[in-house]
Design a protein around this motif. Structure first.
Motif, short mmCIF file in Angstrom:
data_model
loop_
_atom_site.label_atom_id
_atom_site.label_comp_id
_atom_site.label_asym_id
_atom_site.label_seq_id
_atom_site.Cartn_x
_atom_site.Cartn_y
_atom_site.Cartn_z
N ASP A 147 0.81 -1.23 0.00
CA ASP A 147 0.00 0.00 0.00
C ASP A 147 0.84 1.27 0.00
O ASP A 147 0.32 2.36 0.22
N THR A 148 2.15 1.15 -0.22
CA THR A 148 3.00 2.35 -0.31
C THR A 148 3.48 2.58 -1.75
O THR A 148 3.94 3.68 -2.06
N LEU A 149 3.38 1.57 -2.58
CA LEU A 149 3.75 1.70 -3.99
C LEU A 149 2.68 1.00 -4.83
O LEU A 149 2.56 -0.23 -4.81
N LEU A 150 1.88 1.80 -5.52
CA LEU A 150 0.78 1.28 -6.32
C LEU A 150 1.02 1.59 -7.79
O LEU A 150 1.48 2.68 -8.13
N THR A 151 0.70 0.62 -8.65
CA THR A 151 0.85 0.82 -10.08
C THR A 151 -0.47 0.52 -10.76
O THR A 151 -1.08 -0.53 -10.53
N TYR A 152 -0.91 1.46 -11.59
CA TYR A 152 -2.16 1.31 -12.33
C TYR A 152 -1.88 1.45 -13.83
O TYR A 152 -1.07 2.26 -14.25
N GLN A 153 -2.62 0.67 -14.60
CA GLN A 153 -2.56 0.79 -16.06
C GLN A 153 -3.87 1.40 -16.54
O GLN A 153 -4.95 0.94 -16.18
N GLU A 154 -3.76 2.47 -17.31
CA GLU A 154 -4.94 3.10 -17.88
C GLU A 154 -4.97 2.87 -19.39
O GLU A 154 -3.95 3.00 -20.08
N GLN A 155 -6.15 2.54 -19.89
CA GLN A 155 -6.39 2.48 -21.32
C GLN A 155 -7.53 3.43 -21.64
O GLN A 155 -8.60 3.35 -21.04
N ALA A 156 -7.27 4.35 -22.55
CA ALA A 156 -8.27 5.33 -22.96
C ALA A 156 -8.72 4.99 -24.38
O ALA A 156 -7.89 4.84 -25.28
N PHE A 157 -10.04 4.86 -24.57
CA PHE A 157 -10.60 4.45 -25.85
C PHE A 157 -11.35 5.63 -26.46
O PHE A 157 -12.29 6.16 -25.86
N TYR A 158 -10.92 6.06 -27.66
CA TYR A 158 -11.55 7.18 -28.35
C TYR A 158 -11.94 6.75 -29.76
O TYR A 158 -11.10 6.35 -30.57
N TYR A 159 -13.23 6.87 -30.04
CA TYR A 159 -13.77 6.46 -31.33
C TYR A 159 -13.61 7.56 -32.37
O TYR A 159 -13.87 8.73 -32.09
N ARG A 160 -13.16 7.18 -33.59
CA ARG A 160 -12.97 8.14 -34.68
C ARG A 160 -14.05 7.90 -35.74
O ARG A 160 -13.97 6.93 -36.50
N PRO A 161 -15.08 8.76 -35.80
CA PRO A 161 -16.18 8.53 -36.75
C PRO A 161 -15.73 8.50 -38.21
O PRO A 161 -16.28 7.73 -39.01
N LYS A 162 -14.73 9.31 -38.55
CA LYS A 162 -14.31 9.37 -39.95
C LYS A 162 -13.71 8.06 -40.43
O LYS A 162 -13.85 7.69 -41.60
N THR A 163 -13.02 7.35 -39.54
CA THR A 163 -12.38 6.09 -39.92
C THR A 163 -13.12 4.88 -39.38
O THR A 163 -12.78 3.75 -39.72
N ASN A 164 -14.15 5.13 -38.54
CA ASN A 164 -14.91 4.05 -37.90
C ASN A 164 -13.99 3.13 -37.11
O ASN A 164 -14.20 1.92 -37.06
#
Length: 266
Positions: A147-164
């Motif tokens: 509980d003194t060293l925490l590691t998180y992985q984030e994934q951000a998902f962004y949709y592109r309408p022009k390319t679907n």
């Protein structure tokens, strides 16, 4: 880095710095990278904001429920309402809905951020944030060292309408704590292959005293801060009321002090 990804990074950084500045012993359960603070015996908070060289034309009203949680916020420029947000919490006092019910630039649009969590030993190990119909972020704990060293992985998902197609951006956060306080936040951007390290120092009462940023690799040009005074090495100063709440907040850069905000409580 594209504009959407840059805005995501700015939002996360602001969330962390606001939490660290406003943090008191009455803080409640934490969303990842942010903690919600309780304001007991308070019905409303009025904030007045400055550019560091004057101003005060921007101000806000935050409404507090019987548990001391902020459930609504209105932002103004002079007498003009600029935005209004409503906040809903779960049984753990973590935010599950942040709904922008009014935006001056898009008065007919309602934006809703929805949050979901998974816990282990009262600590969030998974957070899902729904930004829009097709855009979202997911953060998962991938390591916990006492509980003194925490590691998180984030994934951000962004949709592109022009390319679907949906673009995926990955960031790894390494958070170091000492005596329950966040002292270092390391952010590795996989796409940019770069690391940004924020180091924090505190006063004895737990308020943030200093924030220092280190970048690997170093930037070729010095960072430029817009919208007010800012630096990679900032110090902070406060005036508090009798209940330990912030009345005046200052930012100190190169030994020069700037008034950033004033708060009053009802």
């Amino acid at each position: 880095m594209n504009n959407i990804d840059n805005m995501r990074k700015i939002f996360l950084d602001l969330a962390v710095i606001v939490f660290l500045i406003m943090m008191t012993p009455s803080a409640i359960n934490a969303q990842l990278l942010k903690t919600n603070e309780l304001y007991p015996n308070t019905n409303m908070i009025k904030g007045k904001y400055y550019s560091g060289t004057g101003g005060g034309r921007y101000w806000s009203l935050e409404y507090v429920d019987s548990l001391g949680r902020i459930i609504s916020k209105e932002s103004y420029h002079k007498k003009q309402l600029m935005s209004r947000n409503k906040i809903v919490y779960d049984a753990n006092n973590n935010k599950i809905f942040d709904i922008q019910t009014f935006d001056f630039n898009n008065p007919d649009r309602i934006d809703t951020n929805r949050f979901e969590y998974k816990y282990a030993d009262n600590r969030i190990i998974y957070q899902f944030r729904k930004l829009s119909e097709n855009d979202s972020t997911v953060m998962k704990m991938i390591e916990n060292q006492g509980d003194t060293l925490l590691t998180y992985q984030e994934q951000a998902f962004y949709y592109r309408p022009k390319t679907n197609k949906t673009d995926v951006y990955e960031t790894v956060y390494t958070l170091k704590y000492k005596d329950g306080l966040l002292i270092s936040r390391e952010e590795f951007d996989k796409e940019q292959n770069s690391t940004e390290i924020k180091k924090y120092e505190y006063f004895e009462n737990g308020r943030l005293k200093r924030r220092l940023i280190e970048r690997i690799p170093e930037l070729e040009e010095k960072s430029v801060y817009v919208g007010g005074p800012g630096s990679d090495d900032e110090f902070y100063e406060y005036k508090l009321d009798s209940e330990g709440r912030i009345k005046v907040f200052y930012r100190i850069i190169n030994e020069k002090k700037f008034k950033i905000a004033e708060y009053s409580y009802e």
